[in-house]
Design a protein around this motif. Structure first.
Motif, PDB file in Angstrom:
ATOM      1  N   SER A   7       4.694  -9.416  29.293  1.00 10.73           N
ATOM      2  CA  SER A   7       5.323  -8.153  29.654  1.00 10.73           C
ATOM      3  C   SER A   7       4.246  -7.101  29.880  1.00 10.73           C
ATOM      4  CB  SER A   7       6.308  -7.707  28.567  1.00 10.73           C
ATOM      5  OG  SER A   7       5.770  -7.898  27.268  1.00 10.73           O
ATOM      6  N   VAL A   8       4.530  -6.162  30.777  1.00 17.30           N
ATOM      7  CA  VAL A   8       3.572  -5.126  31.153  1.00 17.30           C
ATOM      8  C   VAL A   8       4.236  -3.759  31.027  1.00 17.30           C
ATOM      9  CG1 VAL A   8       2.045  -4.254  32.957  1.00 17.30           C
ATOM     10  CG2 VAL A   8       2.437  -6.721  32.763  1.00 17.30           C
ATOM     11  N   PHE A   9       3.528  -2.801  30.412  1.00 10.95           N
ATOM     12  CA  PHE A   9       4.042  -1.451  30.213  1.00 10.95           C
ATOM     13  C   PHE A   9       3.104  -0.444  30.877  1.00 10.95           C
ATOM     14  CE2 PHE A   9       4.954  -4.192  26.580  1.00 10.95           C
ATOM     15  CZ  PHE A   9       6.331  -4.265  26.688  1.00 10.95           C
ATOM     16  N   ARG A  10       3.285   0.824  30.580  1.00  9.76           N
ATOM     17  CA  ARG A  10       2.498   1.860  31.232  1.00  9.76           C
ATOM     18  C   ARG A  10       1.029   1.798  30.833  1.00  9.76           C
ATOM     19  NH1 ARG A  10       1.332   7.157  30.018  1.00  9.76           N
ATOM     20  NH2 ARG A  10       2.603   7.037  28.123  1.00  9.76           N
ATOM     21  N   THR A  11       0.746   1.551  29.575  1.00 10.67           N
ATOM     22  CA  THR A  11      -0.652   1.527  29.120  1.00 10.67           C
ATOM     23  C   THR A  11      -0.975   0.298  28.276  1.00 10.67           C
ATOM     24  OG1 THR A  11      -0.107   2.852  27.165  1.00 10.67           O
ATOM     25  CG2 THR A  11      -0.824   4.044  29.140  1.00 10.67           C
ATOM     26  N   SER A  12      -0.121  -0.711  28.283  1.00  9.57           N
ATOM     27  CA  SER A  12      -0.381  -1.899  27.471  1.00  9.57           C
ATOM     28  C   SER A  12       0.360  -3.090  28.047  1.00  9.57           C
ATOM     29  CB  SER A  12       0.052  -1.662  26.012  1.00  9.57           C
ATOM     30  OG  SER A  12       1.454  -1.509  25.928  1.00  9.57           O
ATOM     31  N   GLU A  60      -9.154   4.093  30.045  1.00 11.06           N
ATOM     32  CA  GLU A  60      -9.257   3.901  31.489  1.00 11.06           C
ATOM     33  C   GLU A  60      -9.107   2.430  31.858  1.00 11.06           C
ATOM     34  OE1 GLU A  60     -11.432   5.549  29.592  1.00 11.06           O
ATOM     35  OE2 GLU A  60     -10.840   7.594  30.170  1.00 11.06           O
ATOM     36  N   GLY A  61      -9.699   1.565  31.049  1.00 10.80           N
ATOM     37  CA  GLY A  61      -9.573   0.131  31.301  1.00 10.80           C
ATOM     38  C   GLY A  61      -8.146  -0.341  31.141  1.00 10.80           C
ATOM     39  N   ALA A  62      -7.436   0.198  30.146  1.00  9.83           N
ATOM     40  CA  ALA A  62      -6.038  -0.185  29.938  1.00  9.83           C
ATOM     41  C   ALA A  62      -5.188   0.219  31.133  1.00  9.83           C
ATOM     42  CB  ALA A  62      -5.506   0.461  28.664  1.00  9.83           C
ATOM     43  N   SER A  63      -5.423   1.432  31.664  1.00 10.48           N
ATOM     44  CA  SER A  63      -4.657   1.896  32.826  1.00 10.48           C
ATOM     45  C   SER A  63      -4.911   1.017  34.037  1.00 10.48           C
ATOM     46  CB  SER A  63      -5.015   3.354  33.149  1.00 10.48           C
ATOM     47  OG  SER A  63      -4.624   4.200  32.102  1.00 10.48           O
ATOM     48  N   ALA A  64      -6.178   0.644  34.244  1.00  9.09           N
ATOM     49  CA  ALA A  64      -6.501  -0.219  35.387  1.00  9.09           C
ATOM     50  C   ALA A  64      -5.915  -1.614  35.204  1.00  9.09           C
ATOM     51  CB  ALA A  64      -8.020  -0.298  35.554  1.00  9.09           C
ATOM     52  N   LEU A  65      -5.968  -2.104  33.978  1.00 11.33           N
ATOM     53  CA  LEU A  65      -5.511  -3.459  33.698  1.00 11.33           C
ATOM     54  C   LEU A  65      -4.031  -3.639  34.015  1.00 11.33           C
ATOM     55  CD1 LEU A  65      -5.877  -6.281  32.491  1.00 11.33           C
ATOM     56  CD2 LEU A  65      -5.649  -5.254  30.217  1.00 11.33           C
ATOM     57  N   VAL A  66      -3.193  -2.694  33.593  1.00 10.80           N
ATOM     58  CA  VAL A  66      -1.753  -2.866  33.789  1.00 10.80           C
ATOM     59  C   VAL A  66      -1.357  -2.793  35.261  1.00 10.80           C
ATOM     60  CG1 VAL A  66      -1.200  -2.015  31.489  1.00 10.80           C
ATOM     61  CG2 VAL A  66      -1.264  -0.404  33.416  1.00 10.80           C
ATOM     62  N   ASN A  67      -2.254  -2.276  36.087  1.00 12.52           N
ATOM     63  CA  ASN A  67      -1.977  -2.242  37.521  1.00 12.52           C
ATOM     64  C   ASN A  67      -2.455  -3.484  38.252  1.00 12.52           C
ATOM     65  OD1 ASN A  67      -0.709   0.345  37.745  1.00 12.52           O
ATOM     66  ND2 ASN A  67      -2.704   1.297  37.405  1.00 12.52           N
ATOM     67  N   LEU A  68      -3.118  -4.379  37.516  1.00  7.63           N
ATOM     68  CA  LEU A  68      -3.665  -5.581  38.140  1.00  7.63           C
ATOM     69  C   LEU A  68      -2.889  -6.850  37.820  1.00  7.63           C
ATOM     70  CD1 LEU A  68      -7.516  -5.059  37.643  1.00  7.63           C
ATOM     71  CD2 LEU A  68      -6.289  -5.085  39.819  1.00  7.63           C
TER      72      LEU A  68
END
Length: 305
Positions: A27-32, A61-69
């Motif tokens: 599962s993917v959320f906004r920041t995790s 910043e890495g968490a934000s990028a990660l959830v978009n990938l």
């Protein structure tokens, strides 16, 4: 993309192991996000949030990028200390080897549980209007379930006090408390919406406080073991994979970092820090913080509504 894990829980580190694991994004959320492996639902979150007992943190910043990938279902692999997530057009690598391992085991009371601690916890929780903030329908059945959990903690206290004076434990009362707690577990398990239903959060919060108070105490009843066994017995197929992961960790005596910090402050007599810890817990999820604090408070006798 390469990221460094800023921290990892001891619970997650032990279960990921050194031999490698394969899994997939759950599962993917906004920041995790959650990654499902055999035997572990791994939570990857921002270092701005408390460390989950199931997971690790990366920089915000890495968490934000990660959830978009990544998307649910994407492949995951742990090998040679590197977690790889095979996302959209990129492979995300998270270095686990250099991550500091943080303890998320629930501390066990080093001071004798007393009325002063109960009064402190209940006073602080009463200021938060938890029943009005819970995700549970706050009705007679919910109130009765919280009272059933609170009675189990109360009977552990009376058994502990009886053991100190060599008085026989009140067996009938112990058995009645077990039955009441069993009914509460069956009512609360899986009750509510979301990836961690409110009833499950109540059970986790109670288990955290109950473990702190009574796991090590010389009791006339095995209250903690009975509670954990009843949860584990009722658990299969009754709730979400995410909730099941947290409940299983709770039954082994683990909790999220914010609860561990709260208990350390309580145990160390740092009462001035308690309100801040409670406010931080309340920020968790939509109602998860309030739900879990309701259960936590029941371990200390907070059932007045």
């Amino acid at each position: 993309m390469k990221l460094g894990a800023l921290s990892i829980s001891d619970y997650a580190a032990e279960r990921l192991g050194a031999h490698g694991s394969t899994g997939s994004v759950h599962s993917v959320f906004r920041t995790s996000l959650n990654v499902e492996f055999d035997g572990l639902l791994l939570h990857i979150g921002s270092a701005r949030a408390p460390l989950s007992c199931l997971g690790l943190t990366v920089d915000p910043e890495g968490a934000s990028a990660l959830v978009n990938l990544v998307d649910p279902g994407d492949r995951a692999l742990v090998r040679n200390g590197i977690l790889r997530l095979y996302g959209r057009g990129d492979v995300v690598e998270i270095d686990l080897i250099s991550a500091p391992v943080r303890g998320t085991a629930v501390p066990m009371a080093t001071v004798s549980p007393d009325e002063e601690m109960d009064i402190l916890v209940c006073r602080e929780l009463s200021e938060l209007s938890l029943p009005a903030r819970t995700g549970l329908p706050w009705d007679e059945r919910a109130s009765r379930s919280l009272a059933g959990l609170a009675r189990l903690s109360a009977v552990c206290r009376s058994s502990w006090e009886a053991a100190r004076t060599d008085a026989p434990a009140p067996r009938a009362r112990i058995d009645a408390a077990y039955r009441g707690a069993g009914g509460a577990i069956r009512h609360l398990l899986g009750r509510g919406l979301g990836l961690t239903p409110s009833g499950d959060d109540v059970l986790c919060g109670f288990g955290c406080g109950f473990c702190y108070l009574w796991r090590r105490a010389p009791l006339g009843c095995d209250g903690w073991k009975v509670y954990a066994d009843m949860v584990l017995e009722a658990l299969p197929g009754k709730t979400t994979a995410v909730s099941e992961g947290y409940l299983r960790a709770m039954c082994e005596g683990f909790a999220n970092e914010d609860y561990v910090d709260l208990l350390r402050s309580l145990d160390g007599g740092e009462v001035e820090k308690v309100p801040g810890h409670l406010e931080r817990i309340l920020e968790m999820g939509h109602t998860s913080g309030a739900d879990s604090l309701l259960g936590f408070g029941a371990a200390f006798g907070y059932i007045s509504i």
